[in-house]
Design an enzyme around this catalytic site. Structure first.
Site, PDB file in Angstrom:
ATOM      1  N   TYR A  15       0.955  -0.949  -0.347  1.00 34.25           N
ATOM      2  CA  TYR A  15      -0.457   0.247   0.066  1.00 34.25           C
ATOM      3  C   TYR A  15       1.522   0.873  -0.391  1.00 34.25           C
ATOM      4  O   TYR A  15       1.661   1.639   0.940  1.00 34.25           O
ATOM      5  CB  TYR A  15      -0.740  -0.074   1.102  1.00 34.25           C
ATOM      6  CG  TYR A  15      -1.925  -1.062   1.750  1.00 34.25           C
ATOM      7  CD1 TYR A  15      -2.401  -1.683   0.113  1.00 34.25           C
ATOM      8  CD2 TYR A  15      -2.661  -1.281   2.528  1.00 34.25           C
ATOM      9  CE1 TYR A  15      -2.794  -3.159   0.160  1.00 34.25           C
ATOM     10  CE2 TYR A  15      -3.836  -2.250   2.922  1.00 34.25           C
ATOM     11  CZ  TYR A  15      -3.703  -3.128   1.883  1.00 34.25           C
ATOM     12  OH  TYR A  15      -4.783  -4.149   1.395  1.00 34.25           O
ATOM     13  N   SER A  16       0.414   1.925  -1.355  1.00 33.06           N
ATOM     14  CA  SER A  16       1.425   3.353  -1.389  1.00 33.06           C
ATOM     15  C   SER A  16       3.249   3.083  -0.928  1.00 33.06           C
ATOM     16  O   SER A  16       4.186   3.818  -0.652  1.00 33.06           O
ATOM     17  CB  SER A  16       1.278   4.050  -0.444  1.00 33.06           C
ATOM     18  OG  SER A  16      -0.299   4.735  -0.609  1.00 33.06           O
TER      19      SER A  16
END
Length: 339
Positions: free
Chosen positions: A61-62
């Site tokens: 995630y990111s």
């Protein structure tokens, strides 16, 4: 807030779990959200104040930023690490090298150290394999995860986004080799997407594996914003990232059934959609994520929405799966062997 046992363990987790895919805004996850540290601190504080003790993130995630923001928020807020059940995942691509993805022993061992550093913790409560790896033998993955539990860096292991046969194979291998077993499955499940019920739900119930639900509002489709007259909204997630796949015609029929129920109870369509999941016996925890605080506030209220048996039956009729073999044959033949 209610607390449920996570699979066949004694660990209690809140029926709502805070998802963190909206944190950071780097790479492909930017389509989900780009919350900064201040906004993340506010979300986590509000969720914990509401009784949420379960937070789910992932290394991809990111590009790791979601884990960093989550770990920093727990530190900034002075939340006791032992009061939080912290979950993250491994499997996705985290670099350009040939071994920077997958479920090999090498990748898992590297990524758990990176996740621990980003999360500012010395242990992960639930370490989940984000999907399957067609190149790595299952035995290698499970032995590596077992070693992490024995080392104390991981408390429990979970799976995500796998087929029923893959999960059952893993559970059987662990059982017969006396090593750690997957205690949970994180999977897509929603009133607008009930495919999980064909094979995985019976398996989870039979094997006492917990279920964490991701994207319970079908990527925002069940938020109440989408109608037959307005099937998209500028700035909404599906406008730029139309995922997960939804049968939109059937989905709109479901929204049409949710809306009068929501109106009669004075709640939002999203709250009724979440409440439907919370009423399903197989569900352990529903992961909620939000770009804005008002979305989080709305989702948190779903725990207070009660659906009667008649209302659940009404929603089941409009959303149930079409009959499929061998399911219809099993239903046909089981009549003479009911308890």
């Amino acid at each position: 807030m209610k607390y449920n046992l996570l699979g066949n363990t004694g660990l209690k987790v809140s029926e709502l779990c805070l998802g963190t895919m909206t944190y950071g805004g780097k790479g492909w996850a930017a389509a989900m959200g780009s919350l900064d540290q201040q906004a993340v601190d506010e979300q986590i504080k509000r969720a914990v104040d509401a009784g949420v003790n379960f937070i789910d993130t992932a290394n991809v995630y990111s590009e790791g930023l979601s884990e960093e923001l989550t770990g920093q928020a727990i530190h900034n807020l002075g939340i006791s690490r032992h009061d939080i059940v912290l979950a993250t995942k491994v499997r996705g691509k985290m670099g350009e090298g040939p071994n920077d993805a997958g479920l090999t022993r090498k990748h898992i061992f590297q990524q758990v150290e990176d996740s621990l550093r980003r999360l500012k913790t010395d242990y992960i409560d639930l370490y989940q394999t984000h999907s399957y790896d067609p190149l790595t033998p299952l035995e290698e993955t499970l032995r590596a995860l077992d070693d992490l539990v024995r080392s104390g860096k991981v408390r429990y292991i979970g799976a995500s986004n796998v087929a029923a046969w893959q999960l059952m194979k893993a559970l059987s291998y662990s059982t017969y080799n006396h090593i750690e077993k997957y205690v949970s499955l994180q999977a897509y499940y929603t009133i607008a997407g009930r495919d999980l019920e064909r094979e995985l739900v019976p398996l989870l119930q039979d094997q006492k594996v917990g279920l964490m639900v991701w994207s319970p509002l079908a990527g925002g489709f069940l938020s109440g914003k989408y109608t037959r007259e307005n099937e998209s909204e500028e700035g909404a997630r599906r406008a730029s990232f139309d995922f997960p796949p939804v049968n939109k015609e059937k989905g709109l029929d479901i929204v049409d059934a949710l809306r009068p129920l929501a109106d009669s109870k004075g709640v939002s369509v999203a709250q009724v959609a979440l409440a439907w999941l919370l009423h399903q016996p197989v569900v352990t925890s529903v992961i909620i994520g939000a770009k804005k605080m008002d979305q989080l506030e709305d989702n948190l209220k779903a725990v207070d929405v009660h659906l009667t048996p008649e209302e659940l039956q009404q929603l089941d009729e409009v959303s149930k799966l079409a009959p499929e073999y061998p399911g219809w044959m099993l239903d046909f033949t089981k009549g003479d062997r009911q308890p």
